[in-house]
Scaffold this motif. Structure first.
Motif, short mmCIF file in Angstrom:
data_model
loop_
_atom_site.label_atom_id
_atom_site.label_comp_id
_atom_site.label_asym_id
_atom_site.label_seq_id
_atom_site.Cartn_x
_atom_site.Cartn_y
_atom_site.Cartn_z
N PRO A 189 0.81 -1.22 0.00
CA PRO A 189 0.00 0.00 0.00
C PRO A 189 0.85 1.26 0.00
O PRO A 189 2.04 1.24 0.33
CB PRO A 189 -0.80 -0.12 1.30
N PRO A 190 0.25 2.40 -0.37
CA PRO A 190 0.97 3.68 -0.29
C PRO A 190 1.43 3.96 1.13
O PRO A 190 0.78 3.57 2.10
CB PRO A 190 -0.09 4.70 -0.73
N ARG A 191 2.58 4.64 1.27
CA ARG A 191 3.09 4.94 2.60
C ARG A 191 3.96 6.19 2.57
O ARG A 191 4.39 6.63 1.51
CB ARG A 191 3.89 3.76 3.16
N ASP A 211 8.19 -0.56 6.95
CA ASP A 211 7.14 -1.41 7.48
C ASP A 211 5.90 -0.56 7.73
O ASP A 211 5.91 0.30 8.59
CB ASP A 211 7.64 -2.05 8.78
N PRO A 212 4.82 -0.79 6.97
CA PRO A 212 3.66 0.09 7.09
C PRO A 212 2.80 -0.16 8.32
O PRO A 212 1.90 0.63 8.62
CB PRO A 212 2.87 -0.21 5.82
N ILE A 213 3.02 -1.26 9.06
CA ILE A 213 2.12 -1.64 10.16
C ILE A 213 2.77 -1.57 11.53
O ILE A 213 2.16 -1.10 12.50
CB ILE A 213 1.56 -3.06 9.92
N SER A 214 4.01 -2.04 11.67
CA SER A 214 4.63 -2.14 13.00
C SER A 214 4.70 -0.79 13.69
O SER A 214 5.06 0.22 13.09
CB SER A 214 6.03 -2.73 12.88
N GLY A 215 4.35 -0.78 14.98
CA GLY A 215 4.41 0.44 15.76
C GLY A 215 3.18 0.60 16.64
O GLY A 215 2.35 -0.31 16.75
N LEU A 225 -3.40 0.30 19.82
CA LEU A 225 -2.87 -0.91 19.19
C LEU A 225 -1.35 -0.85 19.19
O LEU A 225 -0.76 0.15 18.80
CB LEU A 225 -3.37 -1.04 17.74
N GLU A 226 -0.73 -1.94 19.64
CA GLU A 226 0.72 -2.11 19.56
C GLU A 226 0.96 -3.29 18.61
O GLU A 226 0.68 -4.44 18.97
CB GLU A 226 1.32 -2.39 20.93
N LEU A 227 1.46 -3.00 17.41
CA LEU A 227 1.48 -4.01 16.35
C LEU A 227 2.90 -4.32 15.88
O LEU A 227 3.78 -3.46 15.89
CB LEU A 227 0.66 -3.52 15.15
N LYS A 228 3.07 -5.56 15.45
CA LYS A 228 4.32 -6.01 14.86
C LYS A 228 4.00 -6.88 13.65
O LYS A 228 3.27 -7.87 13.76
CB LYS A 228 5.14 -6.82 15.88
N LEU A 229 4.55 -6.50 12.49
CA LEU A 229 4.33 -7.23 11.25
C LEU A 229 5.55 -8.09 10.94
O LEU A 229 6.69 -7.60 10.98
CB LEU A 229 4.08 -6.25 10.11
N ASP A 230 5.33 -9.39 10.62
CA ASP A 230 6.48 -10.23 10.28
C ASP A 230 6.60 -10.39 8.77
O ASP A 230 5.82 -9.81 8.00
CB ASP A 230 6.39 -11.59 11.00
N ALA A 231 7.57 -11.18 8.34
CA ALA A 231 7.87 -11.31 6.92
C ALA A 231 6.76 -12.00 6.15
O ALA A 231 6.70 -11.90 4.91
CB ALA A 231 9.18 -12.08 6.73
#
Length: 311
Positions: A189-191, A211-215, A225-231
């Protein structure tokens, strides 16, 4: 594609990254109102390029190849992109970057291609013409084979675009039509990159551009929300539920998925209700658009909407 051919054509493939006309600057002065109107009208011209792409390309000189292309918006509105050619085994055979910035005084985009060691020489300009972005740019300025390219981005859609370039090696006297073409398909997605110097300690361990999601995501100075995106595009972390401002509970995300092509995210888990203490299931569904994560949630008998930005 073999390494030798990529190395030989490095000065050529850089054209896939940048873009623009190298015409002389006009001396006509524009009023502040005119410049402001131009900037507002054109600041989003390259928004279609933001995000992550995979592409296939063909050059009349070097044949077919493929690669990855990513672009982010900087804090000041400039567009920074990276263009990477991949070999048969997925190894990086060539990489270059470009920086694009709108000049409101001259009513045009100005661009520069940045190969390692070539300084700031491969400059150009660009303008939106109807539904296309058209660019004229010089490449290989510091080499013994400089060239001039006329580039078109066309058939632009949210999930794909096409790119075509005519090339001249004699200063524009003669041209090779469609010397190189590209078809790009969206895979992320755009970032935006965000501020580099924020004046406060970052709470993210992963750079926003990578990484558009982690944080941490939230609103009104509160994190929800505390998020972490993996590979593998699986999402883990914690959902934070509040009852007013005093009561707070935290529930681990048991199942989380993110679709980089559409920006859709879905999170499921369990948490204690902050008002009763009873354990209940929750489902959070949303979509990432630019810098905002928005959607709906269900927590036990509670339902609602949310709109979060990354902290």
């Amino acid at each position: 594609m073999h390494y030798v051919s990529v190395a030989v054509c490095a000065g050529i493939l850089v054209a896939s990254v940048a873009s623009a006309p190298v015409s002389a600057q006009t001396t006509v002065k524009r009023s502040p109102e005119e410049m402001r109107a131009s900037y507002d009208a054109h600041k989003g011209d390259f928004d279609y390029l933001l995000g992550d792409w995979e592409f296939t390309a063909e050059s009349k000189e070097y044949g077919k190849f493929r690669g990855l292309w990513s672009a982010v918006r900087l804090e000041g509105g400039q567009i920074l992109d990276e263009y990477r050619v991949l070999g048969d085994n997925g190894d990086t055979m060539y990489m270059t970057t470009s920086l694009r910035n709108y000049n409101r005084a001259l009513d045009r985009w100005e661009l520069v291609g940045l190969d390692a060691g070539n300084g700031i020489q491969d400059i150009g300009t660009g303008r939106r013409v109807g539904s296309e972005m058209q660019i004229e740019q010089k490449f290989g300025v510091t080499t013994d084979k400089p060239s001039l390219w006329k580039i078109r981005y066309y058939d632009i859609a949210p999930d794909r675009f096409f790119w075509s370039a005519d090339r001249s090696t004699d200063g524009g006297k003669t041209w090779v039509s469609k010397h190189q073409t590209i078809e790009a398909r969206r895979i992320g997605p755009p970032r935006s990159f965000g501020a580099l110097a924020t004046g406060k300690k970052s709470t993210q361990s992963t750079p926003q551009a990578a990484d558009p999601i982690s944080g941490n995501w939230g609103s009104d100075d509160q994190t929800f929300l505390e998020l972490k995106l993996d590979a593998n595009n699986a999402v883990s972390g914690t959902a934070i539920w509040r009852d007013g401002s005093s009561q707070e509970t935290r529930g681990p995300i048991k199942t989380g998925t993110f679709n980089p092509r559409t920006g859709a995210i879905r999170l499921e888990g369990e948490a204690k209700r902050p008002d009763t203490g009873a354990t209940a299931s929750y489902v959070i569904e949303g979509k990432l658009e630019k810098d905002t994560l928005a959607g709906t949630f269900t927590f036990d008998d509670r339902k609602g909407n949310f709109s979060f930005t990354r902290k």
